[in-house]
Design a protein around this motif. Structure first.
Motif, PDB file in Angstrom:
ATOM      1  N   VAL A 276       0.815  -1.207   0.000  1.00  0.00           N
ATOM      2  CA  VAL A 276       0.000   0.000   0.000  1.00  0.00           C
ATOM      3  C   VAL A 276       0.856   1.269   0.000  1.00  0.00           C
ATOM      4  O   VAL A 276       0.593   2.198  -0.758  1.00  0.00           O
ATOM      5  N   ALA A 277       1.860   1.290   0.869  1.00  0.00           N
ATOM      6  CA  ALA A 277       2.666   2.507   1.009  1.00  0.00           C
ATOM      7  C   ALA A 277       4.024   2.139   1.588  1.00  0.00           C
ATOM      8  O   ALA A 277       4.128   1.190   2.371  1.00  0.00           O
ATOM      9  N   THR A 278       5.036   2.884   1.198  1.00  0.00           N
ATOM     10  CA  THR A 278       6.374   2.714   1.751  1.00  0.00           C
ATOM     11  C   THR A 278       6.987   4.071   2.072  1.00  0.00           C
ATOM     12  O   THR A 278       6.605   5.093   1.477  1.00  0.00           O
ATOM     13  N   ILE A 279       7.944   4.028   3.000  1.00  0.00           N
ATOM     14  CA  ILE A 279       8.692   5.240   3.332  1.00  0.00           C
ATOM     15  C   ILE A 279      10.144   4.838   3.546  1.00  0.00           C
ATOM     16  O   ILE A 279      10.438   3.885   4.269  1.00  0.00           O
ATOM     17  N   SER A 280      11.031   5.547   2.892  1.00  0.00           N
ATOM     18  CA  SER A 280      12.458   5.226   2.978  1.00  0.00           C
ATOM     19  C   SER A 280      13.041   5.735   4.298  1.00  0.00           C
ATOM     20  O   SER A 280      12.405   6.530   5.006  1.00  0.00           O
ATOM     21  N   PRO A 281      14.267   5.314   4.623  1.00  0.00           N
ATOM     22  CA  PRO A 281      14.900   5.858   5.831  1.00  0.00           C
ATOM     23  C   PRO A 281      14.977   7.383   5.801  1.00  0.00           C
ATOM     24  O   PRO A 281      14.893   8.028   6.852  1.00  0.00           O
ATOM     25  N   GLY A 282      15.089   7.946   4.633  1.00  0.00           N
ATOM     26  CA  GLY A 282      15.177   9.400   4.513  1.00  0.00           C
ATOM     27  C   GLY A 282      13.845  10.109   4.391  1.00  0.00           C
ATOM     28  O   GLY A 282      13.799  11.336   4.324  1.00  0.00           O
ATOM     29  N   GLY A 283      12.744   9.326   4.360  1.00  0.00           N
ATOM     30  CA  GLY A 283      11.423   9.935   4.341  1.00  0.00           C
ATOM     31  C   GLY A 283      10.740  10.008   2.989  1.00  0.00           C
ATOM     32  O   GLY A 283       9.650  10.564   2.868  1.00  0.00           O
TER      33      GLY A 283
ATOM     34  N   ILE B 268       1.699   7.966   4.712  1.00  0.00           N
ATOM     35  CA  ILE B 268       2.615   7.232   5.576  1.00  0.00           C
ATOM     36  C   ILE B 268       3.630   8.211   6.143  1.00  0.00           C
ATOM     37  O   ILE B 268       4.080   9.133   5.446  1.00  0.00           O
ATOM     38  N   SER B 269       3.965   8.014   7.417  1.00  0.00           N
ATOM     39  CA  SER B 269       4.950   8.887   8.062  1.00  0.00           C
ATOM     40  C   SER B 269       5.712   8.081   9.103  1.00  0.00           C
ATOM     41  O   SER B 269       5.297   6.977   9.469  1.00  0.00           O
ATOM     42  N   ARG B 270       6.818   8.648   9.564  1.00  0.00           N
ATOM     43  CA  ARG B 270       7.633   7.933  10.548  1.00  0.00           C
ATOM     44  C   ARG B 270       8.273   8.917  11.508  1.00  0.00           C
ATOM     45  O   ARG B 270       8.468  10.091  11.170  1.00  0.00           O
ATOM     46  N   ASP B 271       8.605   8.380  12.679  1.00  0.00           N
ATOM     47  CA  ASP B 271       9.368   9.132  13.673  1.00  0.00           C
ATOM     48  C   ASP B 271      10.484   8.214  14.147  1.00  0.00           C
ATOM     49  O   ASP B 271      10.225   7.254  14.892  1.00  0.00           O
ATOM     50  N   ASN B 272      11.686   8.474  13.713  1.00  0.00           N
ATOM     51  CA  ASN B 272      12.802   7.598  14.058  1.00  0.00           C
ATOM     52  C   ASN B 272      13.124   7.627  15.544  1.00  0.00           C
ATOM     53  O   ASN B 272      13.661   6.649  16.087  1.00  0.00           O
ATOM     54  N   ALA B 273      12.819   8.720  16.211  1.00  0.00           N
ATOM     55  CA  ALA B 273      13.074   8.807  17.652  1.00  0.00           C
ATOM     56  C   ALA B 273      12.119   7.916  18.444  1.00  0.00           C
ATOM     57  O   ALA B 273      12.446   7.475  19.552  1.00  0.00           O
ATOM     58  N   LYS B 274      10.950   7.640  17.859  1.00  0.00           N
ATOM     59  CA  LYS B 274       9.945   6.817  18.539  1.00  0.00           C
ATOM     60  C   LYS B 274       9.871   5.408  17.977  1.00  0.00           C
ATOM     61  O   LYS B 274       9.033   4.614  18.413  1.00  0.00           O
ATOM     62  N   ASN B 275      10.713   5.118  16.974  1.00  0.00           N
ATOM     63  CA  ASN B 275      10.685   3.789  16.335  1.00  0.00           C
ATOM     64  C   ASN B 275       9.269   3.428  15.864  1.00  0.00           C
ATOM     65  O   ASN B 275       8.821   2.279  16.021  1.00  0.00           O
ATOM     66  N   THR B 276       8.596   4.386  15.297  1.00  0.00           N
ATOM     67  CA  THR B 276       7.195   4.201  14.941  1.00  0.00           C
ATOM     68  C   THR B 276       6.928   4.717  13.530  1.00  0.00           C
ATOM     69  O   THR B 276       7.492   5.733  13.113  1.00  0.00           O
ATOM     70  N   VAL B 277       6.061   3.991  12.830  1.00  0.00           N
ATOM     71  CA  VAL B 277       5.567   4.416  11.532  1.00  0.00           C
ATOM     72  C   VAL B 277       4.042   4.430  11.603  1.00  0.00           C
ATOM     73  O   VAL B 277       3.437   3.610  12.301  1.00  0.00           O
ATOM     74  N   TRP B 278       3.441   5.376  10.906  1.00  0.00           N
ATOM     75  CA  TRP B 278       1.992   5.516  10.911  1.00  0.00           C
ATOM     76  C   TRP B 278       1.443   5.445   9.486  1.00  0.00           C
ATOM     77  O   TRP B 278       2.153   5.752   8.516  1.00  0.00           O
ATOM     78  N   LEU B 279       0.180   5.078   9.406  1.00  0.00           N
ATOM     79  CA  LEU B 279      -0.547   5.158   8.147  1.00  0.00           C
ATOM     80  C   LEU B 279      -1.858   5.879   8.436  1.00  0.00           C
ATOM     81  O   LEU B 279      -2.750   5.320   9.076  1.00  0.00           O
ATOM     82  N   GLN B 280      -1.947   7.122   7.989  1.00  0.00           N
ATOM     83  CA  GLN B 280      -3.168   7.897   8.126  1.00  0.00           C
ATOM     84  C   GLN B 280      -4.050   7.591   6.925  1.00  0.00           C
ATOM     85  O   GLN B 280      -3.633   7.802   5.784  1.00  0.00           O
ATOM     86  N   MET B 281      -5.248   7.115   7.200  1.00  0.00           N
ATOM     87  CA  MET B 281      -6.153   6.704   6.138  1.00  0.00           C
ATOM     88  C   MET B 281      -7.408   7.573   6.182  1.00  0.00           C
ATOM     89  O   MET B 281      -8.146   7.540   7.170  1.00  0.00           O
ATOM     90  N   ASN B 282      -7.615   8.341   5.144  1.00  0.00           N
ATOM     91  CA  ASN B 282      -8.769   9.226   5.052  1.00  0.00           C
ATOM     92  C   ASN B 282      -9.669   8.790   3.904  1.00  0.00           C
ATOM     93  O   ASN B 282      -9.254   8.018   3.030  1.00  0.00           O
ATOM     94  N   SER B 283     -10.880   9.303   3.899  1.00  0.00           N
ATOM     95  CA  SER B 283     -11.855   9.006   2.834  1.00  0.00           C
ATOM     96  C   SER B 283     -11.920   7.509   2.573  1.00  0.00           C
ATOM     97  O   SER B 283     -11.859   7.049   1.426  1.00  0.00           O
ATOM     98  N   LEU B 284     -12.064   6.757   3.633  1.00  0.00           N
ATOM     99  CA  LEU B 284     -12.025   5.291   3.509  1.00  0.00           C
ATOM    100  C   LEU B 284     -13.223   4.776   2.726  1.00  0.00           C
ATOM    101  O   LEU B 284     -14.344   5.315   2.818  1.00  0.00           O
ATOM    102  N   LYS B 285     -12.977   3.712   1.980  1.00  0.00           N
ATOM    103  CA  LYS B 285     -13.993   3.078   1.138  1.00  0.00           C
ATOM    104  C   LYS B 285     -14.168   1.629   1.578  1.00  0.00           C
ATOM    105  O   LYS B 285     -13.248   1.034   2.147  1.00  0.00           O
ATOM    106  N   PRO B 286     -15.302   1.035   1.279  1.00  0.00           N
ATOM    107  CA  PRO B 286     -15.493  -0.388   1.632  1.00  0.00           C
ATOM    108  C   PRO B 286     -14.387  -1.276   1.053  1.00  0.00           C
ATOM    109  O   PRO B 286     -14.001  -2.253   1.701  1.00  0.00           O
TER     110      PRO B 286
END
Length: 114
Positions: free
Chosen positions: A48-55, A69-87
């Protein structure tokens, strides 16, 4: 041992939003490319989505303009914000990481239904 733990899934109405999180451990997170795949019922798994080490980000055509898709290297976390969701976004979503291997989380259910 690399561990990826997803959270934030659930049931949402069409047009709604969800934010998935993936917490990583056991790896040098900042060196990992990260991503999300999904598997809908009776279908193959799709990236669905990828993010490189450099963003740098990439998206499947089916989610461009709706998912971020976004990431926070200080938190060791990646997120996927999903809007306008469809069935058709209904699927099990998997967090993935690539660094000295290809690693998958256990998956989390996202259901888009009225």
């Amino acid at each position: 041992q690399v561990q990826l733990v997803e959270s934030g899934g659930g049931l949402v109405q069409p047009g709604g939003s969800l934010r998935l999180s993936c917490a990583a451990s056991g790896t040098i997170f900042s060196a990992n490319a990260m991503g999300w795949s999904r598997q809908a019922p009776r279908k193959q798994r799709d990236l669905v989505a990828t993010i490189s080490p450099g963003g740098r980000t990439n998206y499947a055509d089916s989610v461009k303009g709706r998912f971020t898709i976004s990431r926070d290297n200080a938190k060791n976390t990646v997120w996927l914000q999903m809007n306008s969701l469809k069935p058709e976004d209904t699927a099990v979503y998997y967090c993935r990481s690539w660094y000295q291997g290809d690693y998958w989380g256990q998956g989390i259910q996202v259901t888009v239904s009225s």
